[in-house]
Design a protein around this motif. Sequence first.
Motif, mmCIF file in Angstrom:
data_model
loop_
_atom_site.group_PDB
_atom_site.id
_atom_site.type_symbol
_atom_site.label_atom_id
_atom_site.label_comp_id
_atom_site.label_asym_id
_atom_site.label_seq_id
_atom_site.Cartn_x
_atom_site.Cartn_y
_atom_site.Cartn_z
ATOM 1 N N ILE A 7 0.873 -1.171 0.000
ATOM 2 C CA ILE A 7 0.000 0.000 0.000
ATOM 3 C C ILE A 7 0.910 1.221 0.000
ATOM 4 O O ILE A 7 1.891 1.269 0.745
ATOM 5 C CB ILE A 7 -0.889 0.033 1.274
ATOM 6 C CG1 ILE A 7 -1.718 -1.244 1.413
ATOM 7 C CG2 ILE A 7 -1.770 1.280 1.298
ATOM 8 C CD1 ILE A 7 -2.742 -1.467 0.349
ATOM 9 N N LYS A 8 0.592 2.180 -0.808
ATOM 10 C CA LYS A 8 1.398 3.399 -0.886
ATOM 11 C C LYS A 8 1.710 3.895 0.527
ATOM 12 O O LYS A 8 0.810 4.065 1.355
ATOM 13 C CB LYS A 8 0.632 4.453 -1.686
ATOM 14 C CG LYS A 8 1.438 5.617 -2.120
ATOM 15 C CD LYS A 8 0.588 6.485 -3.035
ATOM 16 C CE LYS A 8 1.327 7.732 -3.425
ATOM 17 N NZ LYS A 8 0.498 8.611 -4.248
ATOM 18 N N LYS A 9 2.974 4.100 0.806
ATOM 19 C CA LYS A 9 3.427 4.450 2.154
ATOM 20 C C LYS A 9 2.719 5.685 2.707
ATOM 21 O O LYS A 9 2.350 5.730 3.885
ATOM 22 C CB LYS A 9 4.943 4.656 2.151
ATOM 23 C CG LYS A 9 5.555 4.761 3.510
ATOM 24 C CD LYS A 9 7.073 4.837 3.420
ATOM 25 C CE LYS A 9 7.663 4.990 4.798
ATOM 26 N NZ LYS A 9 9.121 5.088 4.753
ATOM 27 N N SER A 10 2.492 6.678 1.874
ATOM 28 C CA SER A 10 1.850 7.911 2.336
ATOM 29 C C SER A 10 0.412 7.660 2.799
ATOM 30 O O SER A 10 -0.065 8.330 3.718
ATOM 31 C CB SER A 10 1.879 8.984 1.252
ATOM 32 O OG SER A 10 1.152 8.566 0.113
ATOM 33 N N ILE A 11 -0.279 6.704 2.191
ATOM 34 C CA ILE A 11 -1.644 6.379 2.619
ATOM 35 C C ILE A 11 -1.617 5.869 4.049
ATOM 36 O O ILE A 11 -2.396 6.305 4.898
ATOM 37 C CB ILE A 11 -2.306 5.351 1.676
ATOM 38 C CG1 ILE A 11 -2.570 5.990 0.313
ATOM 39 C CG2 ILE A 11 -3.598 4.804 2.282
ATOM 40 C CD1 ILE A 11 -3.109 5.039 -0.744
ATOM 41 N N GLY A 12 -0.706 4.945 4.335
ATOM 42 C CA GLY A 12 -0.578 4.409 5.689
ATOM 43 C C GLY A 12 -0.147 5.458 6.694
ATOM 44 O O GLY A 12 -0.662 5.506 7.815
ATOM 45 N N GLU A 13 0.794 6.303 6.301
ATOM 46 C CA GLU A 13 1.280 7.350 7.214
ATOM 47 C C GLU A 13 0.177 8.350 7.546
ATOM 48 O O GLU A 13 0.003 8.730 8.710
ATOM 49 C CB GLU A 13 2.478 8.071 6.595
ATOM 50 C CG GLU A 13 3.730 7.218 6.558
ATOM 51 C CD GLU A 13 4.865 7.853 5.769
ATOM 52 O OE1 GLU A 13 4.627 8.839 5.017
ATOM 53 O OE2 GLU A 13 5.999 7.370 5.898
ATOM 54 N N ASN A 14 -0.565 8.782 6.530
ATOM 55 C CA ASN A 14 -1.651 9.734 6.773
ATOM 56 C C ASN A 14 -2.762 9.114 7.618
ATOM 57 O O ASN A 14 -3.324 9.765 8.499
ATOM 58 C CB ASN A 14 -2.206 10.262 5.448
ATOM 59 C CG ASN A 14 -1.228 11.154 4.722
ATOM 60 O OD1 ASN A 14 -0.353 11.765 5.327
ATOM 61 N ND2 ASN A 14 -1.353 11.215 3.412
ATOM 62 N N ALA A 15 -3.061 7.859 7.358
ATOM 63 C CA ALA A 15 -4.080 7.165 8.154
ATOM 64 C C ALA A 15 -3.617 7.028 9.604
ATOM 65 O O ALA A 15 -4.403 7.213 10.534
ATOM 66 C CB ALA A 15 -4.379 5.791 7.556
ATOM 67 N N ALA A 16 -2.341 6.732 9.802
ATOM 68 C CA ALA A 16 -1.796 6.598 11.160
ATOM 69 C C ALA A 16 -1.883 7.924 11.919
ATOM 70 O O ALA A 16 -2.183 7.937 13.124
ATOM 71 C CB ALA A 16 -0.351 6.100 11.109
ATOM 72 N N LYS A 17 -1.668 9.032 11.235
ATOM 73 C CA LYS A 17 -1.790 10.344 11.869
ATOM 74 C C LYS A 17 -3.235 10.609 12.300
ATOM 75 O O LYS A 17 -3.478 11.081 13.409
ATOM 76 C CB LYS A 17 -1.320 11.451 10.916
ATOM 77 C CG LYS A 17 0.172 11.483 10.712
ATOM 78 C CD LYS A 17 0.548 12.531 9.680
ATOM 79 C CE LYS A 17 2.019 12.452 9.317
ATOM 80 N NZ LYS A 17 2.366 13.380 8.223
ATOM 81 N N ARG A 18 -4.176 10.308 11.391
ATOM 82 C CA ARG A 18 -5.592 10.498 11.739
ATOM 83 C C ARG A 18 -5.992 9.598 12.899
ATOM 84 O O ARG A 18 -6.706 10.019 13.811
ATOM 85 C CB ARG A 18 -6.485 10.215 10.516
ATOM 86 C CG ARG A 18 -6.554 11.357 9.536
ATOM 87 C CD ARG A 18 -7.626 11.156 8.484
ATOM 88 N NE ARG A 18 -7.287 10.131 7.510
ATOM 89 C CZ ARG A 18 -6.454 10.305 6.490
ATOM 90 N NH1 ARG A 18 -5.845 11.459 6.317
ATOM 91 N NH2 ARG A 18 -6.223 9.326 5.645
#
Length: 109
Positions: A52-63
């Motif tokens: 999964i695109k790394k930025s998708i996971g990072e942004n979801a983790a922040k939320r």
Amino acid sequence: MFSKLSFDEIESNCKHKLTSLEHWLRRLIDEIMTAEYGDYFNHIDKSGQHLIKKSIGENAAKRQAKEPDRYPRLIDAILLDDAIAIITNPTLYKKHFFKAKIYKLRAIF
């Protein structure tokens, strides 16, 4: 059909359908990807790429970190655009998501 509804009724109906779509996509992604990869947000394939695109996971983790009660699972914190990006990824679509028949979508609408 829609001509008899007020703008507010149409807007409410559309929001409900989009929310249903988001929930269905999240469930579809989570069920398929967890069964195949376990922690699919952090899974790295043979070529060293994130599944999964790394930025998708990072942004979801922040939320999720900001609102853990609202987003109990990481998949719950992805946006509709993220879910669409995941299921339309050519590799993931071909390997996993083409199996989701259109009749399953009809259940939402």
